[in-house]
Design an enzyme around this catalytic site. Sequence first.
Site, PDB file in Angstrom:
ATOM      1  N   THR A  55       0.834  -1.203   0.000  1.00 16.66           N
ATOM      2  CA  THR A  55       0.000   0.000   0.000  1.00 16.66           C
ATOM      3  C   THR A  55       0.868   1.251   0.000  1.00 16.66           C
ATOM      4  O   THR A  55       0.651   2.184  -0.768  1.00 16.66           O
ATOM      5  CB  THR A  55      -0.946  -0.040   1.216  1.00 16.66           C
ATOM      6  OG1 THR A  55      -1.692  -1.261   1.130  1.00 16.66           O
ATOM      7  CG2 THR A  55      -1.897   1.149   1.217  1.00 16.66           C
ATOM      8  N   ARG A 103      -4.315   4.295   6.319  1.00 15.69           N
ATOM      9  CA  ARG A 103      -4.434   2.901   6.771  1.00 15.69           C
ATOM     10  C   ARG A 103      -4.543   2.959   8.301  1.00 15.69           C
ATOM     11  O   ARG A 103      -3.587   3.346   8.975  1.00 15.69           O
ATOM     12  CB  ARG A 103      -3.212   2.091   6.346  1.00 15.69           C
ATOM     13  CG  ARG A 103      -3.071   0.817   7.145  1.00 15.69           C
ATOM     14  CD  ARG A 103      -2.092  -0.144   6.558  1.00 15.69           C
ATOM     15  NE  ARG A 103      -2.624  -0.703   5.329  1.00 15.69           N
ATOM     16  CZ  ARG A 103      -2.114  -1.775   4.718  1.00 15.69           C
ATOM     17  NH1 ARG A 103      -1.068  -2.378   5.218  1.00 15.69           N
ATOM     18  NH2 ARG A 103      -2.652  -2.225   3.611  1.00 15.69           N
ATOM     19  N   HIS A 130     -10.922  -3.251   3.029  1.00 15.93           N
ATOM     20  CA  HIS A 130      -9.714  -2.937   2.240  1.00 15.93           C
ATOM     21  C   HIS A 130     -10.154  -2.757   0.779  1.00 15.93           C
ATOM     22  O   HIS A 130      -9.864  -3.590  -0.076  1.00 15.93           O
ATOM     23  CB  HIS A 130      -8.716  -4.097   2.392  1.00 15.93           C
ATOM     24  CG  HIS A 130      -7.310  -3.765   1.977  1.00 15.93           C
ATOM     25  ND1 HIS A 130      -6.917  -2.521   1.553  1.00 15.93           N
ATOM     26  CD2 HIS A 130      -6.183  -4.549   1.932  1.00 15.93           C
ATOM     27  CE1 HIS A 130      -5.628  -2.535   1.272  1.00 15.93           C
ATOM     28  NE2 HIS A 130      -5.168  -3.744   1.486  1.00 15.93           N
ATOM     29  N   GLN A 133      -7.716  -2.888  -2.357  1.00 19.05           N
ATOM     30  CA  GLN A 133      -7.239  -4.235  -2.641  1.00 19.05           C
ATOM     31  C   GLN A 133      -8.227  -4.979  -3.542  1.00 19.05           C
ATOM     32  O   GLN A 133      -7.848  -5.531  -4.581  1.00 19.05           O
ATOM     33  CB  GLN A 133      -7.050  -5.009  -1.322  1.00 19.05           C
ATOM     34  CG  GLN A 133      -6.592  -6.432  -1.524  1.00 19.05           C
ATOM     35  CD  GLN A 133      -5.172  -6.506  -2.046  1.00 19.05           C
ATOM     36  OE1 GLN A 133      -4.261  -5.961  -1.432  1.00 19.05           O
ATOM     37  NE2 GLN A 133      -4.955  -7.166  -3.171  1.00 19.05           N
ATOM     38  N   ASN A 161     -11.400  -8.213   6.912  1.00 18.53           N
ATOM     39  CA  ASN A 161     -11.577  -6.985   6.128  1.00 18.53           C
ATOM     40  C   ASN A 161     -11.624  -7.239   4.605  1.00 18.53           C
ATOM     41  O   ASN A 161     -12.352  -6.561   3.883  1.00 18.53           O
ATOM     42  CB  ASN A 161     -10.494  -5.951   6.484  1.00 18.53           C
ATOM     43  CG  ASN A 161      -9.085  -6.526   6.609  1.00 18.53           C
ATOM     44  OD1 ASN A 161      -8.836  -7.679   6.257  1.00 18.53           O
ATOM     45  ND2 ASN A 161      -8.160  -5.718   7.111  1.00 18.53           N
ATOM     46  N   ASP A 222      -6.231 -15.253   2.588  1.00 18.81           N
ATOM     47  CA  ASP A 222      -5.532 -14.179   3.292  1.00 18.81           C
ATOM     48  C   ASP A 222      -5.026 -14.769   4.615  1.00 18.81           C
ATOM     49  O   ASP A 222      -5.438 -15.881   4.996  1.00 18.81           O
ATOM     50  CB  ASP A 222      -6.506 -13.014   3.536  1.00 18.81           C
ATOM     51  CG  ASP A 222      -5.840 -11.799   4.177  1.00 18.81           C
ATOM     52  OD1 ASP A 222      -4.600 -11.707   4.165  1.00 18.81           O
ATOM     53  OD2 ASP A 222      -6.577 -10.927   4.696  1.00 18.81           O
ATOM     54  N   MET A 227      -3.487  -7.802  10.927  1.00 23.45           N
ATOM     55  CA  MET A 227      -2.783  -6.819  11.756  1.00 23.45           C
ATOM     56  C   MET A 227      -3.719  -6.391  12.894  1.00 23.45           C
ATOM     57  O   MET A 227      -4.894  -6.110  12.658  1.00 23.45           O
ATOM     58  CB  MET A 227      -2.388  -5.611  10.909  1.00 23.45           C
ATOM     59  CG  MET A 227      -1.304  -5.957   9.899  1.00 23.45           C
ATOM     60  SD  MET A 227      -0.866  -4.566   8.842  1.00 23.45           S
ATOM     61  CE  MET A 227      -2.100  -4.676   7.555  1.00 23.45           C
ATOM     62  N   CYS A 262      -3.933 -11.415  -1.199  1.00 23.17           N
ATOM     63  CA  CYS A 262      -3.626  -9.982  -1.157  1.00 23.17           C
ATOM     64  C   CYS A 262      -2.182  -9.716  -0.724  1.00 23.17           C
ATOM     65  O   CYS A 262      -1.644  -8.650  -1.002  1.00 23.17           O
ATOM     66  CB  CYS A 262      -4.607  -9.265  -0.239  1.00 23.17           C
ATOM     67  SG  CYS A 262      -4.636  -9.941   1.429  1.00 23.17           S
ATOM     68  N   ARG A 290      -2.309  -3.127  -7.785  1.00 24.85           N
ATOM     69  CA  ARG A 290      -2.677  -2.169  -6.726  1.00 24.85           C
ATOM     70  C   ARG A 290      -2.349  -0.748  -7.202  1.00 24.85           C
ATOM     71  O   ARG A 290      -3.149   0.171  -7.058  1.00 24.85           O
ATOM     72  CB  ARG A 290      -1.894  -2.471  -5.435  1.00 24.85           C
ATOM     73  CG  ARG A 290      -2.361  -3.706  -4.671  1.00 24.85           C
ATOM     74  CD  ARG A 290      -3.726  -3.505  -4.044  1.00 24.85           C
ATOM     75  NE  ARG A 290      -3.765  -2.362  -3.155  1.00 24.85           N
ATOM     76  CZ  ARG A 290      -3.311  -2.341  -1.903  1.00 24.85           C
ATOM     77  NH1 ARG A 290      -2.828  -3.433  -1.369  1.00 24.85           N
ATOM     78  NH2 ARG A 290      -3.393  -1.237  -1.163  1.00 24.85           N
TER      79      ARG A 290
HETATM   80  N1  NVA Z   1      -6.352  -9.032   6.444  1.00 19.86           N
HETATM   81  C1  NVA Z   1      -4.995  -8.529   6.370  1.00 19.86           C
HETATM   82  C2  NVA Z   1      -4.769  -7.845   5.066  1.00 19.86           C
HETATM   83  C3  NVA Z   1      -3.371  -7.312   4.867  1.00 19.86           C
HETATM   84  C4  NVA Z   1      -3.216  -6.606   3.564  1.00 19.86           C
HETATM   85  C5  NVA Z   1      -4.754  -7.568   7.531  1.00 19.86           C
HETATM   86  O1  NVA Z   1      -5.643  -6.755   7.816  1.00 19.86           O
HETATM   87  O2  NVA Z   1      -3.693  -7.658   8.150  1.00 19.86           O
HETATM   88  N1   CP Z   2      -2.023  -6.158   0.438  1.00 18.51           N
HETATM   89  C1   CP Z   2      -1.574  -5.137   1.169  1.00 18.51           C
HETATM   90  O1   CP Z   2      -2.294  -4.189   1.473  1.00 18.51           O
HETATM   91  O2   CP Z   2      -0.261  -5.223   1.533  1.00 18.51           O
HETATM   92  P1   CP Z   2       0.494  -4.301   2.574  1.00 18.51           P
HETATM   93  O3   CP Z   2      -0.077  -4.608   3.934  1.00 18.51           O
HETATM   94  O4   CP Z   2       1.942  -4.664   2.465  1.00 18.51           O
HETATM   95  O5   CP Z   2       0.246  -2.857   2.217  1.00 18.51           O
END
Ligand code: NVA
Ligand code: CP
Length: 305
Positions: A55, A103, A130, A133, A161, A222, A227, A262, A290
């Site tokens: 991102t 973010r 997201h 994405q 998400n 995913d 996070m 993703c 992206r």
């Molecule tokens: N579901 C993951 C997506 C990361 C791009 C997260 O939120 O960590």
């Molecule tokens: N897919 C994605 O959003 O990757 P990052 O968390 O590295 O930005």
Amino acid sequence: MGKDFIHIDDWSQNQILASFDLALEVKAKLKKRESYKPFQDYTLAMIFAKPSARTRVSFETGFVRLGGHALYLGPTEIDIGQREPAKDVARVLSGYNDMIMARLFDHAHILDLARYATVPVINGLTDYNHPCQVMADMLTIKECRGHLDQLKIAYIGDGNNIVHSWLRMSMRLPMYFICACPPNYPPDHATFEMAKNGGLSTVEIVHDPMQAVREADVVYTDVWASMGKKHELSERKRHFKGFSVTAELMAKAKPGALFMHCLPAQRGLEVTDEVMESPASIIFQQAENRMHMQNAIMLRLADKD
Ligand code: NVA
Ligand code: CP
């Protein structure tokens, strides 16, 4: 079209399809190294409360290649909700910048940013969704298949998400979206009901990955712990047993089915190394798109399409 891009269904079907065309047009220009600088003298503020590779790099590189300047603002500069409320950050940054991308953890914070900013705000992921994405994902599917007709997407894993953005995409573009998740990790109930009652697509939640991938054009996964939930990983590993995308699972999908993720991926957990490296895997085209998709989103929000 609203000022911001927070959820996929903020845009109509026509706006989404037009943005795919624009993304491919601008992608071709960039590939040819044509000089195209619609964002000359523009700045983009990028707020990151969470880590990011794709991102951060795709927004920054995309904006710079279109002639603008992008600023990375990490958690020590802007700590929304702690150091400063979102509504103050929104108005301060609107005074300096032409656009804001964020973010964040709390979805309510991105809604506040959008409400109080006088410039466009783009959602670069929250705990809830997201959208950039899944827009890039759909663009990639269109590139690979040549069309979006009769599309079945089987998502295997956490009802997170990414799933919420797929459900909202299903309210704008027709598809069969099936999510196979462990019973304790479903997507948000209200979002699922909204998509189900949307009338455009078929959406379903099941708990058997083998059942989900039958006749699927795309198998998507995913991480098991997003996070903000990483501390739950060891517990989740127990609940997600059987929810790995393996070569055996891929073999149950439609012949020629595509594999998507993703990223970042945890090889050996939600997907095997073999599937990630297989000819079915389009993960790096997906990651590159992206940038192209977000360029189109930014151009449309800035009325430069
Ligand atoms: N579901 C993951 C997506 C990361 C791009 C997260 O939120 O960590
Ligand atoms: N897919 C994605 O959003 O990757 P990052 O968390 O590295 O930005």
